[in-house]
Write a protein that holds these residues in place. Structure first.
Motif, short mmCIF file in Angstrom:
data_model
loop_
_atom_site.label_atom_id
_atom_site.label_comp_id
_atom_site.label_asym_id
_atom_site.label_seq_id
_atom_site.Cartn_x
_atom_site.Cartn_y
_atom_site.Cartn_z
N THR A 16 0.92 -1.25 0.12
CA THR A 16 -0.08 -0.09 0.08
C THR A 16 0.89 1.24 0.04
N LEU A 17 1.94 1.42 0.94
CA LEU A 17 2.79 2.51 0.92
C LEU A 17 4.02 2.05 0.64
N TRP A 18 4.44 0.82 1.18
CA TRP A 18 5.80 0.42 1.09
C TRP A 18 5.72 -0.62 -0.06
N ASP A 19 6.57 -0.62 -1.17
CA ASP A 19 6.55 -1.39 -2.14
C ASP A 19 7.03 -2.84 -1.89
N LYS A 137 11.10 -0.99 11.30
CA LYS A 137 12.70 -0.85 10.64
C LYS A 137 12.15 -0.28 9.21
N LYS A 138 11.15 -0.78 8.50
CA LYS A 138 10.72 -0.58 7.33
C LYS A 138 10.31 0.90 7.22
N LEU A 139 9.39 1.22 8.34
CA LEU A 139 8.90 2.79 8.30
C LEU A 139 10.07 3.67 8.60
N LYS A 140 10.95 3.29 9.65
CA LYS A 140 12.05 4.39 9.77
C LYS A 140 13.00 4.34 8.70
N ASN A 141 13.44 3.24 7.94
CA ASN A 141 14.35 3.44 7.03
C ASN A 141 13.86 3.95 5.81
N SER A 142 12.67 4.04 5.51
CA SER A 142 11.71 4.80 4.58
C SER A 142 11.50 6.21 4.70
N ASN A 143 11.94 6.55 5.92
CA ASN A 143 11.77 7.87 6.36
C ASN A 143 10.14 8.36 6.56
N ILE A 144 9.32 7.26 6.79
CA ILE A 144 7.92 7.86 6.77
C ILE A 144 7.41 7.69 8.23
#
Length: 229
Positions: A16-19, A137-144
């Motif tokens: 949805t947000l993270w590919d 980690k996905k959210l933090k590493n993607s800066n969202i």
């Protein structure tokens, strides 16, 4: 359509947000090369992607546990390809996949744009069936990560979408009524049907080319959310 009704927007994360598919492919490219597994990446992904979706449904329905999901989706992919590989290597790949997946940060087009648009107007949250250890980690590493007030995952809730308990927990943590909330996600069963059953509004991000349905409107680009919110 929902501008005068909704105060809180709940997003799914993967697909949805993270590919997920793009980041997953890059992860497999890295770990297969690192472990000198000589399988063609395109052949591997062609078999793995639908198998992974099947195993995630089994996991979501409570029919398998996390460890089985992680092992069997790889084991059956290699078996289907007729590729000989040891159980030890499969376990290594399984661990390295989880370890490296969140290091890739591709988002769907217009993700940051729509979050920038929504953040001043609504409280934003995440409801995800993903594993707690890597979703943060996905959210933090993607800066969202900073866009979201509450991040609710299935391990925290003890159940997975579309179980009403995870939606109840999300509404409780966000301190919002369902009729003032909207769920945006890619899965008809987990995100849309689950949310609608609990009284939330919904928008279906149609990345899987699902057929039209009567549960809610469908969008094909995240920027289309601006027409609703």
């Amino acid at each position: 359509m929902f501008k005068d009704i909704v105060t809180d927007v709940f997003f799914d994360l993967d697909h949805t947000l993270w590919d997920f598919e793009k980041n997953s492919a890059l992860t497999f490219e890295r770990i297969l090369q690192a472990n000198r597994v000589g399988v063609d990446l395109n052949d591997f992904l062609r078999v793995y992607i639908p198998l992974n979706l099947e195993f995630w449904k089994l996991y979501r329905d409570g029919k398998i546990i996390k460890e089985d999901l992680r092992y069997q989706r790889l084991k059956q992919t290699f078996d289907s390809l007729g590729f000989t590989i040891s159980d030890e290597t499969i376990h290594v790949l399984s661990e390295q996949y989880i370890e490296h997946l969140s290091s890739f940060t591709h988002l769907f087009p217009n993700t940051v744009d729509i979050l920038d648009y929504l953040k001043p107007k609504y409280k934003l949250h995440i409801i995800t069936n993903g594993f707690q250890e890597i979703q943060e980690k996905k959210l933090k590493n993607s800066n969202i990560h900073g866009y979201f007030d509450q991040i609710i995952d299935s391990e925290m809730a003890g159940v997975k979408k579309p179980d009403p308990i995870i939606y109840q927990l999300a509404l409780q943590k966000a301190n919002v009524a369902p009729e003032k909330s909207i769920m945006i996600g890619d899965s008809l069963e987990a995100d849309i049907m689950g949310a609608r059953a609990m009284g939330l509004h919904a928008l279906h991000f149609n990345v899987h080319n699902d057929k039209k349905h009567d549960y809610c409107d469908m969008i094909n680009d995240l920027n289309e959310i601006k027409s609703y919110l």
